[in-house]
Enzyme design. Structure first.
Site, PDB file in Angstrom:
ATOM      1  CD  GLU A 315       3.644  -6.961   0.436  1.00 22.99           C
ATOM      2  OE1 GLU A 315       3.314  -6.445  -0.646  1.00 22.99           O
ATOM      3  OE2 GLU A 315       3.332  -6.499   1.552  1.00 22.99           O
ATOM      4  CG  ASP A 389       3.515  -1.059   3.961  1.00 26.37           C
ATOM      5  OD1 ASP A 389       3.970  -0.267   3.122  1.00 26.37           O
ATOM      6  OD2 ASP A 389       2.630  -1.898   3.701  1.00 26.37           O
ATOM      7  CD  GLU A 417      -1.128   0.557   1.301  1.00 26.14           C
ATOM      8  OE1 GLU A 417      -0.148   0.948   0.635  1.00 26.14           O
ATOM      9  OE2 GLU A 417      -1.232  -0.608   1.723  1.00 26.14           O
TER      10      GLU A 417
END
Ligand code: GCV
Length: 682
Positions: A315, A389, A417
């Site tokens: 990332e 993820d 998240e």
């Protein structure tokens, strides 16, 4: 058809702002904010039990005088004062029956005289014995360990027995943690913001309240957490600068008495960005020297520093591949710098370079498996539970069981998240248990992930687990009060992945809400149902990553212009004919990364569990499910059932009004109301 499917997906999550929490009056329960977590120690209401406990707890004997000994004495005093509504004196030796004696053979002559040294040595510095015995002819409870941290853990265990209402007579318990490193990873930025944090700002950056930090340490010690990475893996290189290291040392000073070591996330480009070197190439002698000098500097300030976690070539973060080197080259240069001091490197395997493979879930395995055996002894590969993820449901990451020479640190996400953030009630222990219990077949049947992580499957010396924390400055620490349960459960499972989600829920409920059997049963059932409910209305049948950029609201039409694999459409691949990601041999072949029989079982939609069907298969909307329904009907049923069950959670919670304090009752209710998709309460 896809259009109406989208509207169903979007209908089930409320997206408006959480407003004020209504307060009502007329309750007789003590007002609470949630700030005391599971360490509330309210007076026991059962008079018979209180009397029995008072006979077993007449004095506290902690002979050591170190900060950890003081913490043990303070916690035993605080807990017994609260629970027994009596001041229990701290004395230097038992003068009557009922003393609680805590310490180690080297801090306590009384414990040394018991002759338990060999048994204690077998349990290690964090393990402990908790026994009813006689000391100097008087009945006593002894909490003993060969290390002070173990004695502290034992003291919390003793208090938990009282909080749970367990008998204190005839205790004979021996405990030791199954995993060596039990860490929280805080994605805290130096400016105080928290990446994926939903409970306020950082507890320590840029400044801190020492009392709160101590309470954080107490809470962690009570569940056996022994390390904290205090800055985000998207690491600011400044975290390793001298002034920031001074601050880390200050944090370490407060955490140390509670057995918690500080770790830092390191930015791989620090030599260039902080040290003005022309390169970060890990094979350059000057770069290695820079890391050695930096490690020496850190250990001068923080002698028990734990080590570095590194997110590299992921990332947009810098890494060894920027210089044509491997992840092993990168990890090893840091590992060599830390090794003389006993530090470790946790090198994250959260990498998904699109050039490696078109299917994102295959990339980490392809990069890391060839490196097995090429990492230094003090390097862990840190691997997320699933290959994508932190989705509400994923198959286990195929790296578990595929790197027999490298210790793998499992990374779980406590902060929600992708699980509704701090709004819905989702108890994560069942999800983590699914992961721990999954059979990798790495050494034939009976090779669960838990045994890969704890090192027993492949005879590894090192073991560890990391949880991405959900804590912040909110008064109740976690935003949603039930987020506390996930923090608690993470610690308990890190200590022993064999504990059950239900048993952990029972502990947490009794300590956090109350011991009335009806209350416990109601909250327990809400908690144990909650994850599956959330999965049903957000990713039924394994249909994953259907979210927008903030990872909160469902947004199946999301096409992220930056990367295809950040887009919902990349994953669901829905068109007029079919939906799902084909990862079979005819598709991306991702299931070839799993061992037999999994790769055969998951290759056929008829034998793939419904829970993972669209993770591995792309199927026509009219595909006939095991239930006899079409795929479309099954999806609609799941979304609607999940949405209805989410409404049901609010109703179930409502039955507890008056049985828990009104403040926390209303706070939870407001969030459940929002979860149900209803307009916010005013
Ligand atoms: C810290 C996901 C999250 C990022 C996180 C990343 C990681 O992509 O959305 O916020 O960055 O995982 O684990 O490194």
């Amino acid at each position: 058809m896809t259009r109406s499917w989208r509207s169903i997906v979007c209908r089930v999550a409320g997206v408006s702002a959480l407003l004020a929490i209504g307060l009502t009056s007329g309750v007789h329960l003590r007002a609470e904010t949630g700030s005391e977590l599971w360490l509330r120690y309210p007076p026991l209401t059962d008079a018979i039990q209180r009397t029995a406990y008072r006979r077993s707890v007449t004095a506290i004997v902690v002979q050591g005088r170190s900060p950890t000994s003081e913490a043990i004495a303070a916690e035993l005093g605080r807990g017994s004062r609260g629970l027994l509504a009596a001041d229990i004196p701290r004395v230097d030796r038992p003068r009557s029956d009922g003393a609680v004696i805590a310490g180690t053979p080297s801090t306590s002559p009384l414990i040394a005289a018991l002759g338990w040294t060999d048994a204690l040595a077998r349990l290690g510095d964090e393990g402990y014995l908790l026994r009813s015995t006689k000391v100097g002819g008087r009945a006593a409870t002894v909490i003993a360990s060969s290390g002070e941290t173990g004695a502290l853990y034992g003291a919390f265990h003793f208090l938990r027995l009282m909080q749970m209402g367990q008998p204190l007579a005839r205790l004979d318990l021996a405990e030791r943690p199954r995993l060596e490193r039990r860490l929280l990873n805080h994605w805290d930025n130096l400016d105080g913001s928290i990446e994926r944090g939903y409970a306020g700002r950082s507890l320590w950056w840029p400044e801190r309240d020492e009392g709160r930090l101590r309470d954080y340490a107490r809470a962690n010690a009570s569940i056996g957490i022994n390390g904290a990475v205090i800055n985000s893996v998207n690491a600011n290189p400044r975290s390793l600068s001298a002034p920031l290291l001074e601050q880390s040392a200050d944090i370490a000073r407060v955490l140390r008495p509670y057995g918690i070591r500080v770790y830092l996330a390191a930015n791989f480009a620090a030599p260039k960005m902080l040290g003005s070197l022309p390169t970060d190439d890990p094979l350059e002698a000057a770069v290695a020297a820079w890391w050695r000098a930096k490690a020496d500097e850190i250990y001068r300030l923080i002698p028990d520093f734990g080590g570095f976690v590194v997110k590299a070539n992921s990332e947009g973060q810098p890494g060894p591949q920027d210089y044509g080197r491997t992840h092993a080259d990168g990890a090893n240069v840091l590992a060599d710098a830390l090794a003389p001091h006993g530090g470790i490197v946790m090198w994250r395997a959260f990498v998904y370079d699109a050039n490696v493979d078109p299917d994102r879930v295959k990339r980490a395995y392809k990069e890391f498996v060839p490196l097995d055996g090429r990492f230094r002894d003090n390097v862990f590969a840190q691997v997320k539970n699933g290959p994508l993820d932190f989705q509400p449901r994923e198959p286990f990451h195929p790296l578990f069981g595929a790197m027999p020479k490298t210790p793998l640190m499992a990374e779980l996400q406590i902060t929600q998240e992708y699980l509704g953030q701090a709004n819905p009630l989702v108890y994560l222990a069942p999800m983590w248990k699914e992961f721990f219990d999954a059979d990798t077949y790495a050494r034939g049947p009976g090779s669960p992930v838990a045994r890969v992580i704890d090192g027993t499957l492949e005879g590894k010396r090192r073991s560890g687990i990391a949880g991405v924390a959900n804590t912040g400055r909110d008064v109740n620490w976690t935003g949603q009060d039930f987020g506390q349960a996930n923090w608690y459960a993470f610690g308990r499972l890190a200590w022993d992945p064999g504990l059950s989600a239900g048993a952990i829920a029972d502990e947490w409920i009794r300590m956090t809400w109350g011991r009335d059997p009806g209350l416990v049963a109601t909250i327990r059932s809400i908690m144990l149902d909650s994850r599956e409910i959330f999965v049903r209305y957000t990713m039924p049948l394994g249909l994953h990553h259907l979210i927008g950029g903030d990872h909160y609201a469902p947004m199946p039409e999301n096409r992220d212009p930056r990367r295809a694999d950040w887009s919902a459409t990349y994953y669901h691949r829905a068109d007029a004919l079919a939906v799902g990601y084909d990862r079979t041999r005819q598709g991306s072949g991702a299931l070839e990364q799993y061992r037999p029989p999994l790769r055969e079982v998951w290759n056929d939609p008829a034998t793939t569990p419904d829970d993972l069907l669209l993770w591995f298969h792309r199927l026509p909307w009219d595909y006939r499910m095991k239930s006899g329904r079409t795929l479309w009907d099954e999806l609609v049923l799941a979304y609607n059932r999940g949405a209805d069950e989410a409404k049901g959670l609010e109703a179930r919670w409502s039955s507890l009004q008056g049985k828990v304090d009104e403040e926390r009752y209303q706070a939870v209710r407001a969030r459940l109301h929002r979860q149900a998709g209803a307009p916010d309460l005013h």
